[in-house]
Design an enzyme around this catalytic site. Sequence first.
Site, PDB file in Angstrom:
ATOM      1  N   HIS A   1       0.963  -0.975   0.176  1.00 10.91           N
ATOM      2  CA  HIS A   1      -0.307  -0.575  -0.094  1.00 10.91           C
ATOM      3  C   HIS A   1       0.764   1.509  -0.297  1.00 10.91           C
ATOM      4  CE1 HIS A   1      -3.320  -2.813   2.131  1.00 10.91           C
ATOM      5  NE2 HIS A   1      -3.162  -3.002   1.164  1.00 10.91           N
TER       6      HIS A   1
ATOM      7  N   ASP B   1      -6.394  -7.020  -2.118  1.00  9.10           N
ATOM      8  CA  ASP B   1      -4.801  -6.777  -1.594  1.00  9.10           C
ATOM      9  C   ASP B   1      -4.970  -7.625  -2.987  1.00  9.10           C
ATOM     10  OD1 ASP B   1      -3.321  -6.247   1.316  1.00  9.10           O
ATOM     11  OD2 ASP B   1      -4.330  -5.217   0.043  1.00  9.10           O
TER      12      ASP B   1
HETATM   13  C1  LIG Z   1      -4.548   2.050   7.236  1.00  4.27           C
HETATM   14  C2  LIG Z   1      -5.972   2.460   7.587  1.00  4.27           C
HETATM   15  C3  LIG Z   1      -7.013   1.208   7.917  1.00  4.27           C
HETATM   16  N1  LIG Z   1      -7.897   1.579   8.124  1.00  4.27           N
HETATM   17  C4  LIG Z   1      -8.792   0.311   8.295  1.00  4.27           C
HETATM   18  C5  LIG Z   1      -9.410   0.375   6.778  1.00  4.27           C
HETATM   19  C6  LIG Z   1      -9.956  -1.074   6.650  1.00  4.27           C
HETATM   20  O1  LIG Z   1     -11.365  -1.245   7.359  1.00  4.27           O
HETATM   21  C7  LIG Z   1      -9.058  -1.891   7.939  1.00  4.27           C
HETATM   22  C8  LIG Z   1      -8.014  -2.892   7.018  1.00  4.27           C
HETATM   23  O2  LIG Z   1      -7.287  -2.146   6.425  1.00  4.27           O
HETATM   24  P1  LIG Z   1      -6.347  -2.340   5.644  1.00  4.27           P
HETATM   25  O3  LIG Z   1      -6.974  -4.049   5.091  1.00  4.27           O
HETATM   26  O4  LIG Z   1      -5.798  -1.769   4.254  1.00  4.27           O
HETATM   27  O5  LIG Z   1      -5.289  -3.080   6.608  1.00  4.27           O
HETATM   28  P2  LIG Z   1      -3.671  -3.517   6.301  1.00  4.27           P
HETATM   29  O6  LIG Z   1      -3.537  -4.545   4.958  1.00  4.27           O
HETATM   30  O7  LIG Z   1      -3.111  -4.191   7.139  1.00  4.27           O
HETATM   31  O8  LIG Z   1      -2.608  -2.673   5.762  1.00  4.27           O
HETATM   32  C9  LIG Z   1      -1.885  -1.628   6.462  1.00  4.27           C
HETATM   33  O9  LIG Z   1      -0.712  -2.605   6.180  1.00  4.27           O
HETATM   34  C10 LIG Z   1      -0.074  -2.337   4.978  1.00  4.27           C
HETATM   35  C11 LIG Z   1       1.016  -3.082   4.897  1.00  4.27           C
HETATM   36  C12 LIG Z   1       0.699  -0.693   5.334  1.00  4.27           C
HETATM   37  O10 LIG Z   1       2.224  -0.641   5.382  1.00  4.27           O
HETATM   38  C13 LIG Z   1      -0.047  -0.052   5.608  1.00  4.27           C
HETATM   39  O11 LIG Z   1       0.011   1.252   6.565  1.00  4.27           O
HETATM   40  C14 LIG Z   1      -1.389  -0.127   6.005  1.00  4.27           C
HETATM   41  O12 LIG Z   1      -2.787   0.807   4.577  1.00  4.27           O
HETATM   42  O13 LIG Z   1      -8.687  -1.212   9.071  1.00  4.27           O
HETATM   43  C15 LIG Z   1      -8.163   2.548   9.247  1.00  4.27           C
HETATM   44  O14 LIG Z   1      -9.487   2.277   9.704  1.00  4.27           O
HETATM   45  N2  LIG Z   1      -7.226   3.028   9.864  1.00  4.27           N
HETATM   46  C16 LIG Z   1      -5.795   3.409   8.523  1.00  4.27           C
HETATM   47  O15 LIG Z   1      -4.871   4.668   8.857  1.00  4.27           O
END
Ligand SMILES: Cc1cn([C@H]2C[C@H](O)[C@@H](COP(=O)(O)OP(=O)(O)O[C@H]3O[C@H](C)C(=O)[C@H](O)[C@H]3O)O2)c(=O)[nH]c1=O
Length: 183
Positions: free
Chosen positions: A62, A168
């Site tokens: 991301h 993803d």
């Molecule tokens: C990043 C983020 C996400 N969210 C919510 C959005 C989704 O409902 C849930 C999971 O989000 P996401 O699927 O994007 O989580 P990861 O896949 O762990 O993403 C993270 O991991 C990758 C490797 C990264 O480098 C990023 O910092 C970050 O995007 O949390 C939020 O509410 N706030 C936030 O700052």
Amino acid sequence: MRITPLDIPGAAILETDRRGDERGSFARWFCADELAALLGGSHVCQVNHSFTQEQGSIRGLHFQYPPAAEKKVIRCLSGAVFDVVVDLRASSPTFLQWRSVELSAKNDRALLLPEGCAHGFQTLAEATQLLYLHTALYTPSLEGGLRYNDPRLNIAWPLPPAQLSARDQQHPLLTEDFRGIEP
Ligand SMILES: Cc1cn([C@H]2C[C@H](O)[C@@H](COP(=O)(O)OP(=O)(O)O[C@H]3O[C@H](C)C(=O)[C@H](O)[C@H]3O)O2)c(=O)[nH]c1=O
């Protein structure tokens, strides 16, 4: 704090001396003054935490487009990850190159990434936790993603991918005319 630059401009490994005594230990994990040259006036404005149960899971890759492009400091609190940074800056000598660093609770390392880079990781252990420091607010409308198995990146993930979110799995592949992002 020991700062070891990666050969991706603006990215570095951060290591601190953990000070032990009869009670246990203490370590400094972040210092705006010691990191001033890398932070370049940016300030941490959001701190996130992720927990991933399965070994082999991949999260990412991301990034955020300007004006929400962000620096990140990533630290592993438990377990271990194969942490990956991809340089998306067309003006960078390492444009579209990736580097990896193993982060673990044991090696007490952190990775600092500059704006204009994508981040992802694969867990190398079960029950892995990451802590993120961000210098820009989460802005879903400006979030971008790279496919973990994009042939233009050819990232050598160490384990078979165990788990990925539906999102993803569907990031667009990089097109031949991808011009990068300039933070
Ligand atoms: C990043 C983020 C996400 N969210 C919510 C959005 C989704 O409902 C849930 C999971 O989000 P996401 O699927 O994007 O989580 P990861 O896949 O762990 O993403 C993270 O991991 C990758 C490797 C990264 O480098 C990023 O910092 C970050 O995007 O949390 C939020 O509410 N706030 C936030 O700052």
